[in-house]
Structure formats: C-alpha cells, structure tokens
Write a protein that holds these residues in place. Structure first.
Motif, short mmCIF file in Angstrom:
data_model
loop_
_atom_site.label_atom_id
_atom_site.label_comp_id
_atom_site.label_asym_id
_atom_site.label_seq_id
_atom_site.Cartn_x
_atom_site.Cartn_y
_atom_site.Cartn_z
N VAL A 153 0.83 -1.20 0.00
CA VAL A 153 0.00 0.00 0.00
C VAL A 153 0.87 1.26 0.00
O VAL A 153 1.90 1.32 0.68
N GLU A 154 0.42 2.26 -0.75
CA GLU A 154 1.03 3.58 -0.65
C GLU A 154 0.09 4.44 0.19
O GLU A 154 -0.95 4.89 -0.28
N HIS A 155 0.45 4.62 1.46
CA HIS A 155 -0.46 5.29 2.40
C HIS A 155 -0.45 6.80 2.20
O HIS A 155 0.60 7.42 2.16
N ARG A 156 -1.65 7.38 2.10
CA ARG A 156 -1.74 8.83 1.94
C ARG A 156 -2.72 9.44 2.95
O ARG A 156 -3.15 10.57 2.78
N ASP A 157 -3.09 8.66 3.96
CA ASP A 157 -4.11 9.12 4.90
C ASP A 157 -3.47 9.77 6.12
O ASP A 157 -2.26 9.79 6.26
N HIS A 158 -4.31 10.29 7.02
CA HIS A 158 -3.83 10.90 8.26
C HIS A 158 -4.28 10.12 9.48
O HIS A 158 -4.24 10.63 10.59
N VAL A 159 -4.80 8.93 9.30
CA VAL A 159 -5.35 8.22 10.46
C VAL A 159 -4.49 7.07 10.97
O VAL A 159 -4.45 6.82 12.17
N LEU A 160 -3.82 6.38 10.08
CA LEU A 160 -3.04 5.22 10.53
C LEU A 160 -1.77 5.68 11.25
O LEU A 160 -1.19 6.71 10.92
N THR A 161 -1.37 4.90 12.24
CA THR A 161 -0.12 5.19 12.93
C THR A 161 1.03 4.65 12.10
O THR A 161 0.83 3.84 11.19
N GLU A 162 2.24 5.08 12.44
CA GLU A 162 3.42 4.59 11.73
C GLU A 162 3.47 3.06 11.75
O GLU A 162 3.75 2.41 10.75
#
Ligand code: FES
Lengths: 189, 314
Positions: free
Chosen positions: B280-289
């Motif tokens: 996945v290429e993460h672009r959200d602001h909700v998931l933690t590192e």
C-alpha cells in the motif's frame, strides 16, 4: 481504610520536563528546590518560604527563583502572571493535594489545559475536607474521622475527592446511630 | 460514525462568486434538512452521464439553517473529482442526493480564543464557524491566505465577519508563525486548506510550544490520482481496475460496492479496509506509523497501491 477504592482519587506521576513546552514554571507549596528532572536551563521556580523560617535569614533567591511568604500570595501572583502568559507555557505543581488542585483551578481558569499542567503530590497528606451537610471546609485533616468545625457533626473522611473544590468529602458517620462514633485513626499524616 | 440514508434535494440556486468559484444552494425535496454542527460537511452524490461522483463539501450555511444547505466549489482544471460537472452541467431544479451532515472539525468547547487559518477554498468550513463564534461572543481571529486575484472574492464572503478577519494575498502576507507567536493561553488554532499550509501551521504551533490538542486540521477531499492498479476482492472474488484519475473508493463505488466512507479525505478512518496482499502507498492521516508498516489496512478514499495489485478483505 486509607484505600477506599474510589476512582476519583487522582494518581500522580513524578514531574519530568515536557520538552515540547517553550517556558517552564515550577510552583511548589514547599520551599525545597525543584526535582532534578525539571531543573534545567530556563526553569522558573516559585516556592513558599515556610513559616518556621520566620526570623531566620532566607537564602538569597537565584535566577528565575521566587519565594512567597504565603500560599495565598503565590496563588494571587500566579493568577496575574497567567493572565498575561502566551501559548507555550508548561506548569509543574508540587505540594499537598488541596494545593495542587487549587493551582489547577487557577491555571484552568486562565486557559491552561491537561496537556500543559503536571501535578505531583508531596508533603503532608493532610486533607481539606468539606462537610456535605453544612459545606464548611475543614483544613489539614489527618484523621479518618473529624469533628466538623461548622456544624459539629462527626464526619467520616471519604476518599471522594472533588477537583473543583480541591477537597475530600466528609459525611456524618453517626447518622443512623447518633453518638455511635468509632475511634478516629491517624491516616493522613 | 457511518451515516446511511441520503437526503433527496434540489438545486435551488447557483451564484458565480468568481471565474472559478460557485456557490450552490440546495433545498430539501420535502421537510427540512437536519441541523448541522459548525464545520460540518456533507457527501454530495452527483450522477453524471458517464460516472457517479460522491464528494465531500463543507457546508457554508449557518449551522441552524435547515431550509437550505449551501456549498462552495472551485472548478479545478484537472477535474477528476467532478467539479466540472458541478460547474458546467448542474442547473437549478436538478436533483442531487445529499448525505447527512457530519462534523470532523468541531469548535473546541474549552478554548478561550480561536485562530482560524484558511487557504484558498479551504475557507469554507470556517464560514459555518463564524456565526457560531459571533453568537457565543467568542474571541477569535481569521486569516485567509489566497492569491492576489482572489482577495476581493474572499473579502466579500467574509464581509460580515468584520474586524477579526485578515486576508493575506500572495504579495503581502504575514507568516503563520507570526500570527501564532503572540497568542494567550487557551488559544486553539484551526486550519483548512492546501496540505502545505496545514503542515506549516502545525509545525509553527508545535515549535512555539502549543500542545497538540490545541491544533486542529481539516483534511479536505484530498484524493489525488496516481498509477493505475487493480484490486481483487477476496470474499466475492471480483477484480476491479482503478484508473489513474480514480481513487480506490471511487472505483469500488463505480463497481456498485457499498464501501463505507465519511470524509473522503483520509481523516476519519471510516473507510479503512483490510489488506490481504499487496503493498500500500499510504496517503491518509489516520493510521499510525506502526499500522502503516504493518500494511494490513488501507484508507480507500486516498491511498493507492504501490504494487500492481492489491487483495482486499471485501
Ligand atoms: S473516508 Fe475518511 S479516511 Fe477515508
């Protein structure tokens, strides 16, 4: 009897410097120096010179240090100080529980939030007890049962602590059986 | 948090605010709309001839307005998001479906002062803050950053807000750090606009020692396109192609799959879906590192695949 398992009893951690803050103010009801974990550059330290020191020569104030002749004077000065403060301050408070929550109340009234205030209980465990019947505050209570200075009731000192009043709750212990008052124990030295 | 049920409505009026900005007013087909919280947004479903869009827009009407909702939309050049359709095809009287309003951007109740920083069209959620702040007699200031060409347009929108408003054009502007440097205790800052502006606001506030609870960001319908990829749905066995101009969520919706969502900007976490295989290429602001590194979840509204294909738990 000291641990009545009541959840409103706050739990205090040791004070550590919160490095996300830009200015740091330590306020203590005692006269000792701030804990080492706080005492780095730029810490301001406000303490109360104990009354037992009266007449003796106090040691001179160092940089960023202020000593107040009474808790009340410290509290008033703090209120004025916070009214002019800017975002970025961290407040560290040390002392007996009623002092902690008195300061917390002042700080909150001036806009400081939970992330900006740190409390640590120390010194006497004596409690401020509010009589639930006549609302009188009884200061410096060290025993499990106390006679209310206002209405004379024999109050059992509950672990129920009000952060708003900075006080524990005292309820009549012999309400069912007037005169049936158990022996008071010294529990909060 | 998942809101079902849409409110049938009609376009009641369209005002042109500038060459690229239009305000759309919607009225309910019957009865009243629900009351919205300040800073609330709605999902608007647009049924174009070839495709359907579901976009999140902040309401710019006062929260208590129940007879009509209004949104302001900028027509962007590379319209993958349906702003062309709104600007060029929507006419008064047309039907639209509007989702129940949701707020991910509330006014902090304990704040003693509010600093609102908008960038461009990111001003919109603040238009519903202003009447509430004024009514409460709250201390606030609003700073709007925009291009010189748009200072007048935004000035008109903010005319009623009076002296608490400063508009910063591109040639003369105060820095965000200057604005935040001298604020009293108990101040909260809210920002909505381009990612760069929001990041600058957050960095400046943290640098000045503001606690994280006093910093509020509204991530605004931020899906950007990227490399096309395909997804396989493990439960139904279906395969779906996600084009370069589509978000994963849009591709799922286009395939008729009821995928949950709320903000469509990577901010709420409602759309998080299990990933069984693929990168996945993460672009959200909700998931933690840690969750990102784990790679077991994807925010379908903004994130994409780094590998050619993903297998989802759907
Ligand atoms: S819909 Fe809110 S994070 Fe995706």
């Amino acid at each position: 009897m000291t641990d009545q398992g009541i959840k409103s009893r706050p739990i205090y951690a040791t004070l550590r410097r919160d490095s996300s803050g830009r200015r740091h103010l330590y306020v203590s009801a005692g006269s000792g120096p701030p804990p080492d974990a706080l005492a780095q550059d730029g810490l301001e330290s406000w303490t109360v010179a104990p009354t037992t020191c009266e007449g003796t020569l106090p040691r001179p104030e160092g940089v960023g240090e202020r000593r107040f002749r009474s808790t009340r004077y410290l509290m008033e000065t703090l209120g004025r100080r916070l009214a002019g403060e800017r975002m970025g301050l961290r407040l560290y408070v040390e002392g007996p529980e009623d002092f902690l929550w008195d300061v917390y109340g002042v700080a909150q009234a001036h806009g400081l939030g939970r992330q900006e205030i740190f409390l640590k209980q120390s010194g006497t465990l004596a409690r401020r007890v509010q009589c639930v019947h006549c609302k009188t505050f009884n200061e410096g209570v060290t025993t499990t049962i106390v006679r209310c200075a206002g209405c004379g009731a024999n109050l059992f000192v509950r672990d129920h602590f009000s952060r708003r009043l900075s006080a524990f709750q005292g309820v009549k212990i012999d309400a069912e059986q007037p005169g049936d008052v158990p022996q008071a124990e010294r529990a909060y030295p | 948090m998942i809101l079902d049920g849409t409110l049938p409505a009609r376009v009641a009026g369209i005002d042109s605010l500038s060459p690229t900005l239009k305000r759309f007013r919607f009225e309910p087909e019957r009865g009243c709309f629900p009351t919205a919280a300040p800073g609330a947004h709605v999902l608007v479903t647009l049924r174009g001839p070839e495709r359907v869009w579901k976009n999140a827009y902040s309401l710019v009407t006062p929260p208590e307005a129940r007879d009509a909702y209004a949104i302001i939309v900028r027509r962007v050049e590379e319209s993958r998001g349906g702003s062309h359709f709104l600007h060029d095809h929507l006419r008064p009287g047309d039907r639209v479906e509007i989702g129940t309003p949701a707020s991910l951007f509330p006014i902090a109740s304990l704040a003693r002062r509010h600093v609102l920083i908008g960038g461009g069209i990111g001003l919109t959620p603040f238009l519903s803050f202003l009447p509430v702040l004024r009514e409460r007699g709250a201390a606030f200031e609003l700073h709007q950053y925009c291009t010189d060409a748009e200072t007048e347009t935004f000035g008109r929108l903010l005319a009623e807000a009076g002296g608490a408003v400063t508009i910063h054009g591109s040639t003369s502007r105060r820095s965000v750090a200057e604005i935040l440097a001298d604020q009293p205790l108990g101040t909260h800052v809210y920002t909505c606009g381009p990612e760069r502006l929001m990041a600058a606001v957050e960095a400046a506030a943290l640098d000045l020692g503001w606690p994280s609870h006093s910093i509020h960001k509204e991530s605004f319908g931020g899906a950007e396109g990227g490399k096309p990829f395909s997804v396989r749905l493990a439960r139904s066995g279906r395969s779906i192609a996600v084009s370069d101009t589509q978000s994963l969520l849009e591709a799922l919706e286009a395939a008729g799959i009821e995928a949950p969502c709320l903000c469509r900007g990577g901010a709420c976490g409602v759309c998080l879906t299990g990933v069984i295989d693929g990168e996945v290429e993460h672009r959200d602001h909700v998931l933690t590192e840690a969750e990102r590194a784990d790679g077991k979840l994807i925010a379908t509204c903004v994130s994409r695949a780094r590998s050619d294909a993903l297998v989802l738990d759907l």
